[in-house]
Design a protein around this motif. Sequence first.
Motif, PDB file in Angstrom:
ATOM      1  N   HIS A 103       0.807  -1.223   0.000  1.00 16.14           N
ATOM      2  CA  HIS A 103       0.000   0.000   0.000  1.00 16.14           C
ATOM      3  C   HIS A 103       0.835   1.265   0.000  1.00 16.14           C
ATOM      4  CE1 HIS A 103      -4.215  -1.597   1.225  1.00 16.14           C
ATOM      5  NE2 HIS A 103      -3.675  -2.266   0.231  1.00 16.14           N
ATOM      6  N   LYS A 104       1.942   1.259   0.752  1.00 13.94           N
ATOM      7  CA  LYS A 104       2.773   2.473   0.816  1.00 13.94           C
ATOM      8  C   LYS A 104       3.374   2.783  -0.557  1.00 13.94           C
ATOM      9  CE  LYS A 104       3.994   3.228   5.561  1.00 13.94           C
ATOM     10  NZ  LYS A 104       4.829   2.782   6.674  1.00 13.94           N
TER      11      LYS A 104
ATOM     12  N   LYS B 222      -5.353  10.610  -6.564  1.00 12.89           N
ATOM     13  CA  LYS B 222      -5.810   9.816  -5.427  1.00 12.89           C
ATOM     14  C   LYS B 222      -5.916   8.350  -5.858  1.00 12.89           C
ATOM     15  CE  LYS B 222      -8.348  13.497  -3.187  1.00 12.89           C
ATOM     16  NZ  LYS B 222      -9.621  14.150  -2.983  1.00 12.89           N
ATOM     17  N   PRO B 223      -5.546   7.428  -4.953  1.00 17.81           N
ATOM     18  CA  PRO B 223      -5.569   6.001  -5.323  1.00 17.81           C
ATOM     19  C   PRO B 223      -6.907   5.536  -5.889  1.00 17.81           C
ATOM     20  CG  PRO B 223      -4.534   6.286  -3.175  1.00 17.81           C
ATOM     21  CD  PRO B 223      -5.039   7.636  -3.593  1.00 17.81           C
ATOM     22  N   GLU B 224      -7.998   5.977  -5.264  1.00 18.94           N
ATOM     23  CA  GLU B 224      -9.318   5.494  -5.707  1.00 18.94           C
ATOM     24  C   GLU B 224      -9.744   6.084  -7.057  1.00 18.94           C
ATOM     25  OE1 GLU B 224      -9.979   8.914  -2.810  1.00 18.94           O
ATOM     26  OE2 GLU B 224      -8.704   7.144  -2.940  1.00 18.94           O
TER      27      GLU B 224
ATOM     28  N   GLU C 181       0.724   4.277  -2.747  1.00 21.69           N
ATOM     29  CA  GLU C 181       0.509   5.684  -2.381  1.00 21.69           C
ATOM     30  C   GLU C 181       1.639   6.574  -2.913  1.00 21.69           C
ATOM     31  OE1 GLU C 181       0.023   5.304   1.814  1.00 21.69           O
ATOM     32  OE2 GLU C 181      -2.135   4.927   1.669  1.00 21.69           O
TER      33      GLU C 181
ATOM     34  N   LEU D 283      -7.354  -0.612  -1.503  1.00 20.96           N
ATOM     35  CA  LEU D 283      -6.925   0.771  -1.710  1.00 20.96           C
ATOM     36  C   LEU D 283      -7.304   1.270  -3.107  1.00 20.96           C
ATOM     37  CD1 LEU D 283      -5.123   3.140  -0.546  1.00 20.96           C
ATOM     38  CD2 LEU D 283      -3.215   2.053  -1.712  1.00 20.96           C
TER      39      LEU D 283
ATOM     40  N   CYS E 153       1.009   7.241  -6.490  1.00 15.85           N
ATOM     41  CA  CYS E 153      -0.077   8.235  -6.600  1.00 15.85           C
ATOM     42  C   CYS E 153       0.438   9.649  -6.352  1.00 15.85           C
ATOM     43  CB  CYS E 153      -1.198   7.901  -5.623  1.00 15.85           C
ATOM     44  SG  CYS E 153      -2.125   6.439  -6.091  1.00 15.85           S
ATOM     45  N   GLN E 154       1.379   9.768  -5.407  1.00 16.89           N
ATOM     46  CA  GLN E 154       1.956  11.097  -5.121  1.00 16.89           C
ATOM     47  C   GLN E 154       2.746  11.612  -6.323  1.00 16.89           C
ATOM     48  OE1 GLN E 154       4.063  10.523  -1.389  1.00 16.89           O
ATOM     49  NE2 GLN E 154       2.660  11.940  -0.400  1.00 16.89           N
TER      50      GLN E 154
END
Length: 206
Positions: free
Chosen positions: A45-46, A58-60, A49, A110, A52-53
Amino acid sequence: MLIKIYPENPNSKAIEQVVDVLRKGGLIIYPTDTVYGLGCDITNHKAIEAICQIRNIKPEKANFSFICYDLSHISDYIKPIDNTTFRVLKKALPGPFTFIFNASHMVPKLLSSNKKTVGIRVPDNNIAREIVRVLGNPILSTSIKDDDDIIEYSTDPELIHEKYEDLVDIVIDGGYGDNIASTVVDCTSGDFEIIREGKGELEMYL
């Protein structure tokens, strides 16, 4: 770090080095049969993320694809498909396509909180597929975009490394990339609807 890997015969030690970085939550930039991709382990997950950054999304809301090794790999992450769809996939993959399917419960929460679909790729590139095979699960991927108005995608791995070396752990030099992305095909309704024309010609396989 920039690592040279030859697509004809990927060096197993170099592949292991890349996989080790992915397992630790690292980010890689790697070649496909179309454009270079930015990827991470889909179970971390990290790392998701962090991608995504970099992409400022945003992930979703993200439209990432999963890079899989082969068709058996795909079946874990999508709802069951009919025989006609399977036959087309069998002929078209590995190849320059992203097929969008209804996602199974195996897709990380996520990514699927708002979306019930997943994009699947099996690129015709030995480096990408070997990474996934050794890792044991797909990598999450998004294309490397260029800031240039004329060239949409970065193709030179050395220039990609210069731009992204502080943001990712490894850039793989697998030779010059293409600047035409994959053809995106929506299969969620049971038909084949082309969302984006790209390198792949789906008509050849229908």
